[in-house]
Design an enzyme around this catalytic site. Structure first.
Site, PDB file in Angstrom:
ATOM      1  N   PRO A   2      50.203  17.836  50.472  1.00  0.00           N
ATOM      2  CA  PRO A   2      49.101  16.883  50.667  1.00  0.00           C
ATOM      3  C   PRO A   2      49.621  15.530  51.156  1.00  0.00           C
ATOM      4  CG  PRO A   2      48.990  17.950  48.512  1.00  0.00           C
ATOM      5  CD  PRO A   2      50.324  18.277  49.088  1.00  0.00           C
ATOM      6  N   GLU A   3      48.967  14.999  52.165  1.00  0.00           N
ATOM      7  CA  GLU A   3      49.343  13.685  52.690  1.00  0.00           C
ATOM      8  C   GLU A   3      48.395  12.656  52.085  1.00  0.00           C
ATOM      9  OE1 GLU A   3      51.272  13.562  56.115  1.00  0.00           O
ATOM     10  OE2 GLU A   3      51.864  15.623  55.726  1.00  0.00           O
ATOM     11  N   LYS A  51      49.985   8.435  47.596  1.00  0.00           N
ATOM     12  CA  LYS A  51      49.687   9.807  47.188  1.00  0.00           C
ATOM     13  C   LYS A  51      49.440   9.909  45.686  1.00  0.00           C
ATOM     14  CE  LYS A  51      52.692  11.663  50.751  1.00  0.00           C
ATOM     15  NZ  LYS A  51      53.792  12.607  50.949  1.00  0.00           N
ATOM     16  N   ASN A 177      54.692  15.151  55.541  1.00  0.00           N
ATOM     17  CA  ASN A 177      55.428  15.898  56.556  1.00  0.00           C
ATOM     18  C   ASN A 177      54.673  16.063  57.873  1.00  0.00           C
ATOM     19  OD1 ASN A 177      57.943  16.888  56.918  1.00  0.00           O
ATOM     20  ND2 ASN A 177      57.433  18.986  56.323  1.00  0.00           N
ATOM     21  N   ARG A 261      62.885  20.522  54.096  1.00  0.00           N
ATOM     22  CA  ARG A 261      61.681  20.066  54.795  1.00  0.00           C
ATOM     23  C   ARG A 261      62.002  19.980  56.278  1.00  0.00           C
ATOM     24  NH1 ARG A 261      58.670  15.423  51.835  1.00  0.00           N
ATOM     25  NH2 ARG A 261      56.973  16.453  52.914  1.00  0.00           N
TER      26      ARG A 261
END
Ligand SMILES: [Zn+2]
Length: 275
Positions: A2-3, A51, A177, A261
């Site tokens: 989740p961004e 976040k 990401n 990542r």
């Protein structure tokens, strides 16, 4: 993962579903918080900082004896967490063992599924939990000072790779990401380009613009094209043709995180170091 825009939207949904209602039941399935009783408190609001997600409750529980003023429940979605909202009595849309928080009101039930970093703090002190963060890209108070502060933080280590710096929440709060790869594409530099070779102000403004645009819609679009498969420039498009030049999009690991990542980029549209 989740961004910031997802967390922002989640907080708004929780706010719409719960704010103004009294908690009929509240269960926090965490050993350290198992004895916290929020029942009887009114949900005041829900909001996000980067976040990090906060749900605010009025002071005074059912007993009233342990009143410490308004209190906040903090959570973080990390890689896999989510909040789900349903009607009272509706079947849970999550396996029971993954549910870590249950907040029940007469209007709705909110489930915190695989939510992380749960903490209950006085609302007056919740800022301490997010003090380390850089400017919040979706914060209500975002202004030119925020831009300047973010630029300062972004350029503090000139040799750092831009892709890594953008993901650092102490630089800018809210980039994940997806935006790491998309912003680098729009800047025309690979994620491995040193910050010193990037227009930092342009990078900050681009992050803000993209997150803001996507904060209120469920489909994330950075290309301006809502057609399936054309919504993002490079993220998770490895091996497929670049939407701008047709060259195959590449991906490579950036950083030493576990699990690894990946960053995606177009070797033709983006200049700079490649692994
Ligand atoms: Zn390209």
């Amino acid at each position: 993962m989740p961004e910031g825009d997802t967390v922002f939207r989640t907080a708004h949904a929780l706010d719409a579903a719960l704010a103004g209602s009294v908690l009929l039941g509240a269960e926090i399935r965490h050993p350290r918080l198992a004895t916290v009783d929020l029942t009887g408190r009114t949900v005041l609001s829900a909001g996000s900082v980067g976040k990090h997600l906060f749900i605010h409750f009025s002071g005074g529980g059912a007993s009233g004896s342990d009143d410490v003023g308004d209190i906040s429940l903090h959570s973080h979605l990390r890689m896999d967490g989510s909040w789900r909202i349903g009607a009272p009595g509706a079947r849970w849309r999550a396996p029971g063992h993954q549910v870590r928080v249950v907040l029940s009101t007469t209007r709705a039930v909110a489930l915190g599924v695989l939510v992380h970093d749960l903490a209950v703090v006085r609302t007056a002190r919740e800022g301490e939990l997010v003090r380390h963060l850089g400017p919040d890209l979706l914060g209500a108070g975002w202004d030119e000072d925020s831009v300047a502060e973010a630029v300062l933080r972004l350029t503090a280590e000139p040799a750092r790779e831009i892709g890594a710096a953008l993901l650092d929440q102490t630089v800018l709060a809210g980039v994940g990401n997806v935006y790491r790869s998309e912003v680098c594409f729009l800047l025309g530099v690979t994620p491995w380009t040193p910050v010193s070779a990037v227009d930092a102000e342009q990078a900050v403004r681009l992050c803000r613009k993209l997150l803001l645009r996507n904060a209120t819609r469920t489909v994330r679009i950075t290309t301006g094209d809502s057609a399936p498969g054309r919504q993002l420039w490079v993220y998770r498009r490895g091996g497929r043709p670049c939407l701008r030049c047709g060259s195959p999009v590449r991906s490579a690991e950036q950083g030493r995180e576990i699990p690894p990542r990946f960053a995606w980029f177009c070797p033709r549209c983006q200049s700079g170091p490649q692994p």
